[in-house]
Design a protein around this motif. Structure first.
Motif, PDB file in Angstrom:
ATOM      1  N   THR A   2      14.433   1.571  37.791  1.00  0.00           N
ATOM      2  CA  THR A   2      15.872   1.647  38.051  1.00  0.00           C
ATOM      3  C   THR A   2      16.215   1.871  39.528  1.00  0.00           C
ATOM      4  O   THR A   2      17.351   2.212  39.850  1.00  0.00           O
ATOM      5  CB  THR A   2      16.503   2.791  37.222  1.00  0.00           C
ATOM      6  OG1 THR A   2      15.780   4.011  37.461  1.00  0.00           O
ATOM      7  CG2 THR A   2      16.479   2.463  35.737  1.00  0.00           C
ATOM      8  N   TRP A   3      15.233   1.685  40.432  1.00  0.00           N
ATOM      9  CA  TRP A   3      15.544   1.856  41.849  1.00  0.00           C
ATOM     10  C   TRP A   3      16.626   0.872  42.292  1.00  0.00           C
ATOM     11  O   TRP A   3      17.527   1.218  43.051  1.00  0.00           O
ATOM     12  CB  TRP A   3      14.284   1.649  42.695  1.00  0.00           C
ATOM     13  CG  TRP A   3      13.334   2.803  42.673  1.00  0.00           C
ATOM     14  CD1 TRP A   3      12.089   2.831  42.127  1.00  0.00           C
ATOM     15  CD2 TRP A   3      13.548   4.113  43.228  1.00  0.00           C
ATOM     16  NE1 TRP A   3      11.523   4.077  42.292  1.00  0.00           N
ATOM     17  CE2 TRP A   3      12.386   4.879  42.974  1.00  0.00           C
ATOM     18  CE3 TRP A   3      14.613   4.709  43.912  1.00  0.00           C
ATOM     19  CZ2 TRP A   3      12.266   6.202  43.380  1.00  0.00           C
ATOM     20  CZ3 TRP A   3      14.482   6.042  44.321  1.00  0.00           C
ATOM     21  CH2 TRP A   3      13.326   6.761  44.058  1.00  0.00           C
ATOM     22  N   LYS A   4      16.516  -0.377  41.806  1.00  0.00           N
ATOM     23  CA  LYS A   4      17.499  -1.397  42.184  1.00  0.00           C
ATOM     24  C   LYS A   4      18.893  -0.992  41.730  1.00  0.00           C
ATOM     25  O   LYS A   4      19.860  -1.071  42.488  1.00  0.00           O
ATOM     26  CB  LYS A   4      17.106  -2.741  41.561  1.00  0.00           C
ATOM     27  CG  LYS A   4      18.091  -3.863  41.874  1.00  0.00           C
ATOM     28  CD  LYS A   4      17.641  -5.176  41.249  1.00  0.00           C
ATOM     29  CE  LYS A   4      18.652  -6.282  41.544  1.00  0.00           C
ATOM     30  NZ  LYS A   4      18.232  -7.582  40.945  1.00  0.00           N
ATOM     31  N   THR A   5      18.994  -0.533  40.492  1.00  0.00           N
ATOM     32  CA  THR A   5      20.290  -0.097  39.957  1.00  0.00           C
ATOM     33  C   THR A   5      20.821   1.097  40.735  1.00  0.00           C
ATOM     34  O   THR A   5      22.005   1.177  41.068  1.00  0.00           O
ATOM     35  CB  THR A   5      20.150   0.277  38.469  1.00  0.00           C
ATOM     36  OG1 THR A   5      19.646  -0.850  37.758  1.00  0.00           O
ATOM     37  CG2 THR A   5      21.487   0.704  37.894  1.00  0.00           C
ATOM     38  N   PHE A  50      20.212   2.080  43.847  1.00  0.00           N
ATOM     39  CA  PHE A  50      20.645   1.770  45.203  1.00  0.00           C
ATOM     40  C   PHE A  50      21.797   0.767  45.241  1.00  0.00           C
ATOM     41  O   PHE A  50      22.343   0.495  46.310  1.00  0.00           O
ATOM     42  CB  PHE A  50      19.472   1.239  46.030  1.00  0.00           C
ATOM     43  CG  PHE A  50      18.474   2.303  46.384  1.00  0.00           C
ATOM     44  CD1 PHE A  50      18.875   3.593  46.689  1.00  0.00           C
ATOM     45  CD2 PHE A  50      17.119   2.017  46.414  1.00  0.00           C
ATOM     46  CE1 PHE A  50      17.960   4.572  47.027  1.00  0.00           C
ATOM     47  CE2 PHE A  50      16.189   2.989  46.746  1.00  0.00           C
ATOM     48  CZ  PHE A  50      16.611   4.275  47.048  1.00  0.00           C
ATOM     49  N   SER A  51      22.134   0.213  44.084  1.00  0.00           N
ATOM     50  CA  SER A  51      23.272  -0.716  44.020  1.00  0.00           C
ATOM     51  C   SER A  51      24.578   0.003  43.695  1.00  0.00           C
ATOM     52  O   SER A  51      25.652  -0.593  43.762  1.00  0.00           O
ATOM     53  CB  SER A  51      23.013  -1.793  42.952  1.00  0.00           C
ATOM     54  OG  SER A  51      21.870  -2.551  43.269  1.00  0.00           O
ATOM     55  N   LEU A  52      24.482   1.277  43.359  1.00  0.00           N
ATOM     56  CA  LEU A  52      25.681   2.057  43.036  1.00  0.00           C
ATOM     57  C   LEU A  52      26.525   2.289  44.284  1.00  0.00           C
ATOM     58  O   LEU A  52      25.992   2.300  45.410  1.00  0.00           O
ATOM     59  CB  LEU A  52      25.276   3.401  42.417  1.00  0.00           C
ATOM     60  CG  LEU A  52      24.565   3.348  41.064  1.00  0.00           C
ATOM     61  CD1 LEU A  52      24.088   4.742  40.665  1.00  0.00           C
ATOM     62  CD2 LEU A  52      25.486   2.776  39.988  1.00  0.00           C
ATOM     63  N   PRO A  53      27.811   2.509  44.127  1.00  0.00           N
ATOM     64  CA  PRO A  53      28.678   2.768  45.292  1.00  0.00           C
ATOM     65  C   PRO A  53      28.513   4.188  45.836  1.00  0.00           C
ATOM     66  O   PRO A  53      29.477   4.923  46.028  1.00  0.00           O
ATOM     67  CB  PRO A  53      30.088   2.535  44.718  1.00  0.00           C
ATOM     68  CG  PRO A  53      29.967   2.881  43.276  1.00  0.00           C
ATOM     69  CD  PRO A  53      28.585   2.427  42.864  1.00  0.00           C
ATOM     70  N   ARG A  67      22.819   5.770  50.222  1.00  0.00           N
ATOM     71  CA  ARG A  67      21.399   6.065  49.998  1.00  0.00           C
ATOM     72  C   ARG A  67      21.055   7.482  50.440  1.00  0.00           C
ATOM     73  O   ARG A  67      20.142   8.109  49.895  1.00  0.00           O
ATOM     74  CB  ARG A  67      20.525   5.044  50.737  1.00  0.00           C
ATOM     75  CG  ARG A  67      20.641   3.642  50.176  1.00  0.00           C
ATOM     76  CD  ARG A  67      19.513   2.763  50.656  1.00  0.00           C
ATOM     77  NE  ARG A  67      19.618   1.417  50.089  1.00  0.00           N
ATOM     78  CZ  ARG A  67      18.654   0.509  50.144  1.00  0.00           C
ATOM     79  NH1 ARG A  67      17.512   0.798  50.742  1.00  0.00           N
ATOM     80  NH2 ARG A  67      18.828  -0.677  49.606  1.00  0.00           N
ATOM     81  N   SER A 102      13.684  -2.205  49.846  1.00  0.00           N
ATOM     82  CA  SER A 102      14.330  -3.394  49.272  1.00  0.00           C
ATOM     83  C   SER A 102      14.769  -3.137  47.847  1.00  0.00           C
ATOM     84  O   SER A 102      14.101  -2.439  47.083  1.00  0.00           O
ATOM     85  CB  SER A 102      13.343  -4.572  49.296  1.00  0.00           C
ATOM     86  OG  SER A 102      13.893  -5.688  48.623  1.00  0.00           O
ATOM     87  N   VAL A 103      15.913  -3.674  47.472  1.00  0.00           N
ATOM     88  CA  VAL A 103      16.390  -3.567  46.109  1.00  0.00           C
ATOM     89  C   VAL A 103      16.459  -4.947  45.435  1.00  0.00           C
ATOM     90  O   VAL A 103      17.087  -5.119  44.410  1.00  0.00           O
ATOM     91  CB  VAL A 103      17.788  -2.904  46.049  1.00  0.00           C
ATOM     92  CG1 VAL A 103      17.717  -1.489  46.537  1.00  0.00           C
ATOM     93  CG2 VAL A 103      18.810  -3.700  46.854  1.00  0.00           C
ATOM     94  N   LYS A 104      15.793  -5.899  46.053  1.00  0.00           N
ATOM     95  CA  LYS A 104      15.827  -7.260  45.512  1.00  0.00           C
ATOM     96  C   LYS A 104      14.896  -7.369  44.304  1.00  0.00           C
ATOM     97  O   LYS A 104      13.882  -6.693  44.254  1.00  0.00           O
ATOM     98  CB  LYS A 104      15.419  -8.257  46.595  1.00  0.00           C
ATOM     99  CG  LYS A 104      16.417  -8.309  47.754  1.00  0.00           C
ATOM    100  CD  LYS A 104      15.975  -9.337  48.773  1.00  0.00           C
ATOM    101  CE  LYS A 104      16.965  -9.390  49.945  1.00  0.00           C
ATOM    102  NZ  LYS A 104      16.559 -10.375  50.962  1.00  0.00           N
TER     103      LYS A 104
END
Length: 265
Positions: free
Chosen positions: A91-94, A96-99, A102, A263-265
């Motif tokens: 869930t790292w991508k999720t 770091f995608s939050l508003p 970091r 990276s969150v890709k």
């Protein structure tokens, strides 16, 4: 600040059923309970002790374990468990995608790991005091109630807390970079063995090695006093503690820059 609070609260909800969280509660309880049982069933060995030495011997049951292996290993496990929640669920991508910045996410995770270690050591103080006074009721011949060691115990465990920060920051960074269990835990365990060995052998530079700090903290906790010792005086801010705090601050900042580029890709 709002993002940090939300992230910190989220860490609590994610970890409240994990071994890292419950270890902070159960570890001090069972170690302190073990000390109580030793003094209860072997009370005849301690009857002649002055109240101050009685408290010291009782507290050393837990302190001896914490300063050698338990505190470093628990700190290593906490650092791993806080980040493993994200590794395991991918869930790292999720996250770091939050508003939320970091900085807030990273700072809250580290702060929560610090909180768990602090909670564990605080409960050691509370359980030691509670069980010691309980013994004075169960075994009146053990006069725990005639002497108070609350402030000194608080100082000792606060020093242990500060001494663990260097280990925590290093392990936190390793567990952030490595998703598997073996690497951060294995490296941490080996470095702990090296640190304990260095401190126990009296290596003069052990104060500069973070994994030796908990044990060094115990060996340097008493202030040197001239004349007869009337009271226990704890030396909290020794050079090993300053090194631990400095290492923690430096590694924390390094970890943040790594997170910034993650990276969150």
């Amino acid at each position: 600040m709002k993002g940090f609070i939300l992230s910190f609260r989220s860490e609590f909800y994610k970890s409240r059923k994990t071994a890292g969280f419950w270890g902070a509660i159960l570890l001090p309880f069972f170690v302190s309970l073990m000390a109580l049982l030793i003094f209860y069933f072997k009370s005849e060995k301690f009857i002649t002790m002055p109240a101050m030495m009685l408290w010291v011997q009782f507290a050393l049951v837990a302190l001896g374990l914490m300063g050698t292996l338990l505190l470093p290993m628990y700190t290593i496990f906490v650092a791993y468990s806080v980040n493993n929640v994200e590794h395991k669920a991918d869930t790292w991508k999720t996250l770091f995608s939050l508003p939320i910045s970091r900085w807030s996410v990273y700072g809250a995770k580290f702060a929560y790991a610090v909180f768990l270690v602090l909670l564990c050591l605080t409960l050691f103080v509370l359980f030691t005091i509670t069980f010691g006074n309980l013994l004075s009721v169960l075994k009146p011949e053990l006069k725990f109630n005639t002497y108070h060691l609350e402030w000194e115990l608080t100082q000792v465990y606060f020093k242990l807390f500060l001494s663990s920060l260097g280990i925590l920051s290093i392990q936190f960074l390793m567990s952030l970079l490595w998703s598997d269990f073996i690497k951060p835990m294995g490296v941490g365990f080996i470095l702990t063995i090296v640190g304990v060995t260095a401190a126990s052998k009296g290596w003069e530079y052990s104060y500069a090695f973070p994994y030796a700090h908990p044990m060094v903290a115990l060996t340097t906790m008493f202030k040197n006093k001239k004349g007869p010792a009337q009271d226990i005086v704890i030396d909290v801010f020794t050079k090993d503690v300053f090194v631990a705090v400095a290492v923690s601050a430096v590694v924390f900042v390094v970890g943040y820059f790594i997170v910034q580029r993650k990276s969150v890709k």
